[in-house]
Design a protein around this motif. Structure first.
Motif, PDB file in Angstrom:
ATOM      1  N   ARG A 136     -17.536   3.462 -50.399  1.00 22.18           N
ATOM      2  CA  ARG A 136     -16.128   3.726 -50.585  1.00 22.18           C
ATOM      3  C   ARG A 136     -16.177   4.841 -52.254  1.00 22.18           C
ATOM      4  O   ARG A 136     -17.331   4.196 -52.833  1.00 22.18           O
ATOM      5  CB  ARG A 136     -15.398   2.256 -50.775  1.00 22.18           C
ATOM      6  N   THR A 164     -18.102   5.831 -42.981  1.00 20.74           N
ATOM      7  CA  THR A 164     -16.963   5.021 -44.619  1.00 20.74           C
ATOM      8  C   THR A 164     -16.098   6.675 -44.437  1.00 20.74           C
ATOM      9  O   THR A 164     -16.810   7.282 -44.084  1.00 20.74           O
ATOM     10  CB  THR A 164     -17.724   4.743 -45.693  1.00 20.74           C
ATOM     11  N   TYR A 166     -12.714   8.206 -45.842  1.00 20.56           N
ATOM     12  CA  TYR A 166     -12.333   8.424 -46.985  1.00 20.56           C
ATOM     13  C   TYR A 166     -11.105   9.043 -47.473  1.00 20.56           C
ATOM     14  O   TYR A 166     -10.275   9.467 -46.655  1.00 20.56           O
ATOM     15  CB  TYR A 166     -13.068   9.829 -48.234  1.00 20.56           C
ATOM     16  N   ASP A 293     -18.409   0.513 -44.479  1.00 19.88           N
ATOM     17  CA  ASP A 293     -17.151  -0.093 -44.192  1.00 19.88           C
ATOM     18  C   ASP A 293     -16.300  -0.812 -42.846  1.00 19.88           C
ATOM     19  O   ASP A 293     -16.201   0.453 -42.442  1.00 19.88           O
ATOM     20  CB  ASP A 293     -16.190   0.709 -45.555  1.00 19.88           C
ATOM     21  N   ASN A 296     -13.543  -0.166 -42.506  1.00 23.83           N
ATOM     22  CA  ASN A 296     -12.677   1.345 -41.735  1.00 23.83           C
ATOM     23  C   ASN A 296     -13.713   2.836 -42.022  1.00 23.83           C
ATOM     24  O   ASN A 296     -14.435   3.184 -43.026  1.00 23.83           O
ATOM     25  CB  ASN A 296     -11.719   1.556 -43.805  1.00 23.83           C
ATOM     26  N   ARG A 297     -14.265   2.767 -40.845  1.00 21.87           N
ATOM     27  CA  ARG A 297     -14.964   3.886 -40.241  1.00 21.87           C
ATOM     28  C   ARG A 297     -15.037   4.548 -39.309  1.00 21.87           C
ATOM     29  O   ARG A 297     -13.836   4.144 -38.392  1.00 21.87           O
ATOM     30  CB  ARG A 297     -16.455   2.815 -40.421  1.00 21.87           C
TER      31      ARG A 297
END
Length: 389
Positions: A136, A164, A166, A293, A296-297
């Motif tokens: 991250r 991950t 962004y 992550d 959140n991927r």
């Protein structure tokens, strides 16, 4: 028992995806019916090809919330990245002062190499942005860099190894507040997550056909409409660039059109398959770790590490059954550690035992079950072989 040999399972969709049969159909139509040169506007064949290119520009723009006039076709994302960085360097605020660039160490190798070349030529100076052990980005570090003076921010929309995601809208806002341009490498993310390039003020954004069920050898640089790009394979008003790759362009356009329609349905299903595969592997293989992550991927990404098993030994046992990789396709043939995993601070044994698995829209539930079995068996066999040494 059937004597029919089972087809190998393809789970390397980060490297390249299967071309959607519907995309193949429009490419074939273009090659056999719309075969005119779009630069030959003196007859209907050229007009037909030109209209196909314009239609494809519109589909690419719709997928990522861009403007059709800002869609510039290239041979792929790597060329688009090079073109964007070269444009930023050529249009830097002061020609006698290097372009001030901020980027993280987990960017795709195409970005790192393009920036490195410009740096070697004295055209840019780099501010490196740190990431944590989930890959991250440190947004406070970005804000600090921008406050100190940055001309261009380079950030990927999704990491091509650990998946991950962004916060590119927030990152674009930070860059904009400092009057910096922003380059978003959306190669892995386009067609998988919603993107609104114009609304978010993204200066440059790159996409690639073969990452979203389209053909290889075609991509696009998408810019804000007020940016003039002199070089681009698919722009009809370009000069000295030869004949556009109309079949590839049309194939990319169709792939983008299909992702617009089907992304909302496909991605949750793929994520559910990924989660099932992850659960199967974690329950059957001791010591297995998931990288990146997990909250959140990318829906199709599963990145794993085994600290006691070399990944090449496992892959050797899977070669004819299961297609996965040890890392990014651009560097997997080179015997060097992953720069992404290294920047994340992963221990050396976790880097040496890393596996990248990429599901796709054509992955079946049966393949998930079989893949879990193949992988677990290969790990067990490798561990036995190591113990016997």
């Amino acid at each position: 028992m059937s004597n029919v040999e089972e087809k190998p399972i393809y789970l390397d969709n980060h490297a390249s995806t299967q071309v959607d049969p519907r995309v193949v159909a429009v490419i074939l139509h273009t090659m056999t019916t719309g075969y005119g040169n779009p630069n030959s506007v003196d007859h209907v064949f050229g007009d037909m090809a030109a209209k196909m290119v314009v239609a494809a520009q519109c589909e690419v723009a719709k997928l990522i919330g861009g403007d059709p006039d800002g869609v510039h076709f290239t041979t792929g994302a790597s060329e688009a990245i090079q073109l964007a960085i070269a444009h930023a360097v050529s249009n830097r605020p002061h020609r006698d002062i290097p372009l001030r660039v901020a980027l993280s160490a987990v960017e795709h190798r195409a970005v790192l190499d393009a920036i490195s070349l410009q740096e070697d030529n004295g055209n840019v100076v780099v501010t490196w942005l740190p990431v944590d052990n989930f890959a991250r980005l440190d947004l406070e570090a970005l804000k600090s860099a921008c406050a100190s003076g940055i001309d261009l921010v380079c950030v990927m929309a999704a990491n091509n190894e650990v998946g991950t995601l962004y916060p590119i809208e927030q990152i674009a806002q930070i860059a904009s507040s400092a009057n910096a341009s922003i380059l978003i490498d959306a190669t892995q993310a386009a067609g998988h997550i919603p993107i609104f390039a114009v609304d978010w003020g993204i200066t440059y954004l790159t996409v690639s056909g073969h990452k979203m069920y389209g053909p290889k050898g075609i991509g696009a640089l998408v810019t804000l409409p007020n940016i003039s790009i002199r070089y681009s394979h698919g722009r009809l008003r370009s000069t000295g660039n030869g004949t556009p790759n109309v079949p590839g362009i049309v194939g990319l356009g169709e792939a983008c059109r299909l992702r617009q329609m089907e992304m909302i349905q496909d991605e949750p299903r793929i994520a559910a398959q990924r989660n099932h595969l992850e659960a199967l592997l974690l329950s059957t293989i001791s010591g297995l770790e998931v990288n990146g992550d997990r909250s959140n991927r990318l829906s199709h990404n599963l990145h794993l590490s085994l600290p006691d098993v070399p990944n090449d030994a496992v892959l050797a046992r899977l070669r004819n059954r299961l297609a996965i990789s040890t890392g990014a396709a651009c560097t997997s043939a080179v015997d060097t550690p992953s720069h992404v995993l290294n920047a994340m601070g992963l221990a050396e044994e976790l880097q040496n035992g890393a596996f990248r698995i990429g599901l796709g829209k054509f992955t079946t539930d049966d393949e998930i079950e079989r893949a879990a079995g193949y992988f677990a068996a290969a790990v067990e066999d490798t561990r036995r072989a190591i113990a016997a040494i």
